[in-house]
Design a protein around this motif. Structure first.
Motif, PDB file in Angstrom:
ATOM      1  N   LYS A  82       0.840  -1.208   0.000  1.00 22.03           N
ATOM      2  CA  LYS A  82       0.000   0.000   0.000  1.00 22.03           C
ATOM      3  C   LYS A  82       0.874   1.256   0.000  1.00 22.03           C
ATOM      4  O   LYS A  82       0.620   2.203  -0.762  1.00 22.03           O
ATOM      5  N   ALA A  83       1.896   1.274   0.838  1.00 25.55           N
ATOM      6  CA  ALA A  83       2.776   2.447   0.918  1.00 25.55           C
ATOM      7  C   ALA A  83       3.487   2.682  -0.413  1.00 25.55           C
ATOM      8  O   ALA A  83       3.598   3.821  -0.885  1.00 25.55           O
ATOM      9  N   GLU A  84       3.956   1.610  -1.032  1.00 31.03           N
ATOM     10  CA  GLU A  84       4.653   1.758  -2.312  1.00 31.03           C
ATOM     11  C   GLU A  84       3.699   2.228  -3.409  1.00 31.03           C
ATOM     12  O   GLU A  84       4.079   3.057  -4.254  1.00 31.03           O
ATOM     13  N   ALA A  85       2.471   1.727  -3.402  1.00 28.80           N
ATOM     14  CA  ALA A  85       1.486   2.163  -4.393  1.00 28.80           C
ATOM     15  C   ALA A  85       1.179   3.648  -4.235  1.00 28.80           C
ATOM     16  O   ALA A  85       1.040   4.376  -5.228  1.00 28.80           O
ATOM     17  N   GLU A  86       1.098   4.110  -2.996  1.00 33.44           N
ATOM     18  CA  GLU A  86       0.824   5.529  -2.760  1.00 33.44           C
ATOM     19  C   GLU A  86       1.994   6.399  -3.212  1.00 33.44           C
ATOM     20  O   GLU A  86       1.798   7.505  -3.715  1.00 33.44           O
ATOM     21  N   LEU A  87       3.218   5.909  -3.042  1.00 31.06           N
ATOM     22  CA  LEU A  87       4.379   6.682  -3.469  1.00 31.06           C
ATOM     23  C   LEU A  87       4.479   6.747  -4.999  1.00 31.06           C
ATOM     24  O   LEU A  87       5.114   7.662  -5.536  1.00 31.06           O
ATOM     25  N   LYS A  88       3.836   5.815  -5.692  1.00 32.50           N
ATOM     26  CA  LYS A  88       3.808   5.838  -7.160  1.00 32.50           C
ATOM     27  C   LYS A  88       2.638   6.653  -7.705  1.00 32.50           C
ATOM     28  O   LYS A  88       2.613   6.968  -8.897  1.00 32.50           O
ATOM     29  N   ASP A  89       1.684   6.971  -6.845  1.00 32.08           N
ATOM     30  CA  ASP A  89       0.434   7.605  -7.282  1.00 32.08           C
ATOM     31  C   ASP A  89       0.635   9.113  -7.443  1.00 32.08           C
ATOM     32  O   ASP A  89       0.728   9.855  -6.454  1.00 32.08           O
ATOM     33  N   ASN A  90       0.681   9.571  -8.670  1.00 31.60           N
ATOM     34  CA  ASN A  90       0.920  10.989  -8.941  1.00 31.60           C
ATOM     35  C   ASN A  90      -0.241  11.891  -8.547  1.00 31.60           C
ATOM     36  O   ASN A  90      -0.101  13.118  -8.532  1.00 31.60           O
ATOM     37  N   SER A  91      -1.391  11.293  -8.233  1.00 28.69           N
ATOM     38  CA  SER A  91      -2.546  12.105  -7.849  1.00 28.69           C
ATOM     39  C   SER A  91      -2.495  12.508  -6.373  1.00 28.69           C
ATOM     40  O   SER A  91      -3.257  13.374  -5.945  1.00 28.69           O
ATOM     41  N   LEU A  92      -1.603  11.886  -5.602  1.00 28.52           N
ATOM     42  CA  LEU A  92      -1.528  12.185  -4.176  1.00 28.52           C
ATOM     43  C   LEU A  92      -0.628  13.381  -3.910  1.00 28.52           C
ATOM     44  O   LEU A  92       0.359  13.605  -4.616  1.00 28.52           O
ATOM     45  N   GLY A  93      -0.942  14.112  -2.867  1.00 24.47           N
ATOM     46  CA  GLY A  93      -0.167  15.296  -2.515  1.00 24.47           C
ATOM     47  C   GLY A  93       1.063  14.958  -1.700  1.00 24.47           C
ATOM     48  O   GLY A  93       1.265  13.808  -1.266  1.00 24.47           O
TER      49      GLY A  93
ATOM     50  N   ARG B 270      17.406  -3.658   1.343  1.00 22.74           N
ATOM     51  CA  ARG B 270      16.173  -3.816   0.567  1.00 22.74           C
ATOM     52  C   ARG B 270      15.350  -2.531   0.572  1.00 22.74           C
ATOM     53  O   ARG B 270      14.724  -2.197  -0.443  1.00 22.74           O
ATOM     54  N   LEU B 271      15.339  -1.813   1.684  1.00 19.58           N
ATOM     55  CA  LEU B 271      14.651  -0.526   1.714  1.00 19.58           C
ATOM     56  C   LEU B 271      15.275   0.410   0.697  1.00 19.58           C
ATOM     57  O   LEU B 271      14.561   1.092  -0.061  1.00 19.58           O
ATOM     58  N   ALA B 272      16.604   0.454   0.644  1.00 23.14           N
ATOM     59  CA  ALA B 272      17.281   1.286  -0.351  1.00 23.14           C
ATOM     60  C   ALA B 272      16.903   0.860  -1.756  1.00 23.14           C
ATOM     61  O   ALA B 272      16.654   1.701  -2.632  1.00 23.14           O
ATOM     62  N   GLY B 273      16.829  -0.451  -1.986  1.00 24.62           N
ATOM     63  CA  GLY B 273      16.469  -0.956  -3.307  1.00 24.62           C
ATOM     64  C   GLY B 273      15.071  -0.523  -3.723  1.00 24.62           C
ATOM     65  O   GLY B 273      14.855  -0.110  -4.870  1.00 24.62           O
ATOM     66  N   GLU B 274      14.119  -0.604  -2.793  1.00 28.70           N
ATOM     67  CA  GLU B 274      12.752  -0.196  -3.105  1.00 28.70           C
ATOM     68  C   GLU B 274      12.685   1.301  -3.392  1.00 28.70           C
ATOM     69  O   GLU B 274      12.013   1.742  -4.329  1.00 28.70           O
ATOM     70  N   LEU B 275      13.391   2.088  -2.592  1.00 28.39           N
ATOM     71  CA  LEU B 275      13.369   3.540  -2.794  1.00 28.39           C
ATOM     72  C   LEU B 275      14.050   3.935  -4.097  1.00 28.39           C
ATOM     73  O   LEU B 275      13.593   4.846  -4.795  1.00 28.39           O
TER      74      LEU B 275
ATOM     75  N   GLU C 208       3.678  10.726   4.500  1.00 30.30           N
ATOM     76  CA  GLU C 208       3.226   9.696   5.434  1.00 30.30           C
ATOM     77  C   GLU C 208       3.500   8.293   4.889  1.00 30.30           C
ATOM     78  O   GLU C 208       3.952   7.406   5.629  1.00 30.30           O
ATOM     79  N   ALA C 209       3.242   8.087   3.601  1.00 32.04           N
ATOM     80  CA  ALA C 209       3.492   6.778   2.997  1.00 32.04           C
ATOM     81  C   ALA C 209       4.973   6.410   3.075  1.00 32.04           C
ATOM     82  O   ALA C 209       5.328   5.256   3.342  1.00 32.04           O
ATOM     83  N   LEU C 210       5.844   7.390   2.865  1.00 34.45           N
ATOM     84  CA  LEU C 210       7.280   7.143   2.911  1.00 34.45           C
ATOM     85  C   LEU C 210       7.710   6.784   4.330  1.00 34.45           C
ATOM     86  O   LEU C 210       8.521   5.862   4.533  1.00 34.45           O
ATOM     87  N   LYS C 211       7.168   7.467   5.326  1.00 37.06           N
ATOM     88  CA  LYS C 211       7.519   7.156   6.710  1.00 37.06           C
ATOM     89  C   LYS C 211       7.044   5.754   7.089  1.00 37.06           C
ATOM     90  O   LYS C 211       7.745   5.037   7.825  1.00 37.06           O
ATOM     91  N   TYR C 212       5.881   5.360   6.593  1.00 38.67           N
ATOM     92  CA  TYR C 212       5.430   3.993   6.838  1.00 38.67           C
ATOM     93  C   TYR C 212       6.356   2.976   6.165  1.00 38.67           C
ATOM     94  O   TYR C 212       6.741   1.962   6.767  1.00 38.67           O
ATOM     95  N   LEU C 213       6.740   3.225   4.923  1.00 38.56           N
ATOM     96  CA  LEU C 213       7.583   2.271   4.204  1.00 38.56           C
ATOM     97  C   LEU C 213       8.925   2.101   4.918  1.00 38.56           C
ATOM     98  O   LEU C 213       9.407   0.968   5.082  1.00 38.56           O
TER      99      LEU C 213
END
Length: 357
Positions: free
Chosen positions: A101-112, A243-248, A118-123
């Motif tokens: 969910k957090a990764e999907a939100e970070l890809k979503d260009n419609s989000l502010g 792995r966190l670095a890889g995802e980011l 918040e999504a990044l802090k969760y990830l």
């Protein structure tokens, strides 16, 4: 009754805090050292200049009835890999789904920017949770919280032992933990970053299954146990950071930093030798450029000494790149936000106005 339920949820959220303060900060610090320059810049922008380590425990500190289950996953023992994957895919509201969910939100260009923050802090936090073995464990003992043991002549439980007690027993500082745990080889980095979140939690499930098999309620955890499992903890924290670095890097290596509409913070004038102390802060600093390298997408200018002994690197890109011509040997003043790139301070220069000659 409703208030009692909320209290129980909040209590459960506290006892299930993974890796403790030191462990989560180590995961974030290791990850920070393995980000690409552009990723580090984008991450810093979304975090409003805060360091990854500084926000690594935010998700624990801001748990509520909705988000508490995001930090763990309960599964029955004895599952094969196939049965495990099927059970995870058929479940919801747990650490695996929360990461996706957090990764999907970070890809979503419609989000502010606030939602991305918040999504990044969760990830940052939940990737650490997924690698704590006792967070992929059994419901009936609350992830080992009801299995009482003794360690260092004190009462504790299996979950807390793996959260922090074994790490604390090493006696290392927070900085030394991050440094000593960050030992992955290039081959390991490549392999770990190719693994999916499903594999991360499968690994934790296998370890927690072993831990359950080898513990008895009331057991005195001895030095032999510590010596056997501290390398496992070190590896799990290192894997989480890598792995966190890889995802980011997948999310942000080619992304543009968000435009921050808030007022730009005033720059602090600092001595060049102290630049590394101001990660996440906007500074103004002067120094001589000793070496310059054009890598295509940007020009890297090393201030204070030539690479690899530079005190500060300027990553000059975009409209500012033309200003990098003939920089070598000049003394300049730069203003910008300091980021940590592989353990070295760096300032991204995208506006020619950041440079003064």
């Amino acid at each position: 009754m409703k208030n009692i339920w909320i209290i129980c949820i909040l209590f459960l959220s506290l006892v299930l805090a993974s890796w403790g303060f030191k462990g989560h900060r180590a995961v974030a610090t290791i990850a920070q050292h393995h980000l690409t320059s552009n990723t580090a810049y984008v991450v810093s922008a979304y975090l409003n200049g805060q360091g990854m380590a500084d926000v690594s425990t935010w998700a624990d500190e801001n748990r509520n009835q909705t988000t508490a289950p995001w930090h763990f996953l309960n599964l029955p023992p004895g599952l094969s890999h196939e049965a495990f994957a099927k059970a995870v895919a058929g479940s919801d509201n747990n650490v695996y789904n929360a990461i996706l969910k957090a990764e999907a939100e970070l890809k979503d260009n419609s989000l502010g920017n606030e939602q991305k923050n918040e999504a990044l802090k969760y990830l940052i936090h939940l990737v650490g949770d997924a690698h704590q073995p006792m967070h992929i464990s059994r419901k009936e003992d609350k992830g080992g919280n009801t299995i009482q043991v003794r360690f260092d002549n004190k009462g504790t439980n299996l979950h807390s032992l793996w959260d922090s007690k074994l790490i604390d027993h090493e006696g290392l500082s927070e900085a030394d933990i991050a440094k000593n745990y960050d030992t992955a080889t290039p081959a390991e980095i490549k392999q770990w970053q190719n693994d999916s979140p499903m594999e991360w939690i499968w690994e934790s499930y296998q370890i927690s299954s072993e831990l359950y098999a080898n513990v008895n309620p009331g057991q005195d955890i001895d030095e032999a146990y510590y010596q056997k499992y501290i390398p496992v903890i070190r590896k799990r924290i290192d894997q989480a950071g890598i792995r966190l670095a890889g995802e980011l890097n997948k999310l942000f290596n080619n992304a543009q930093a968000p435009k921050i509409t808030a007022q730009t913070p005033a720059a602090t004038a600092v001595d060049l030798k102290d630049a590394a102390k101001f990660t996440g802060k906007t500074i103004t600093v002067s120094g001589k450029i000793y070496s310059v390298k054009d890598i295509g997408s940007m020009v890297l200018a090393n201030m204070g000494a030539a690479y690899p002994n530079q005190l500060l690197t300027l990553a000059i890109k975009g409209d500012a790149k033309a200003a990098a011509t003939g920089l070598e040997g000049k003394t300049i003043t730069v203003t910008g936000q300091v980021i940590d790139y592989k353990g070295k301070p760096e300032i991204i220069v995208a506006d020619p106005g950041q440079l003064k000659f």
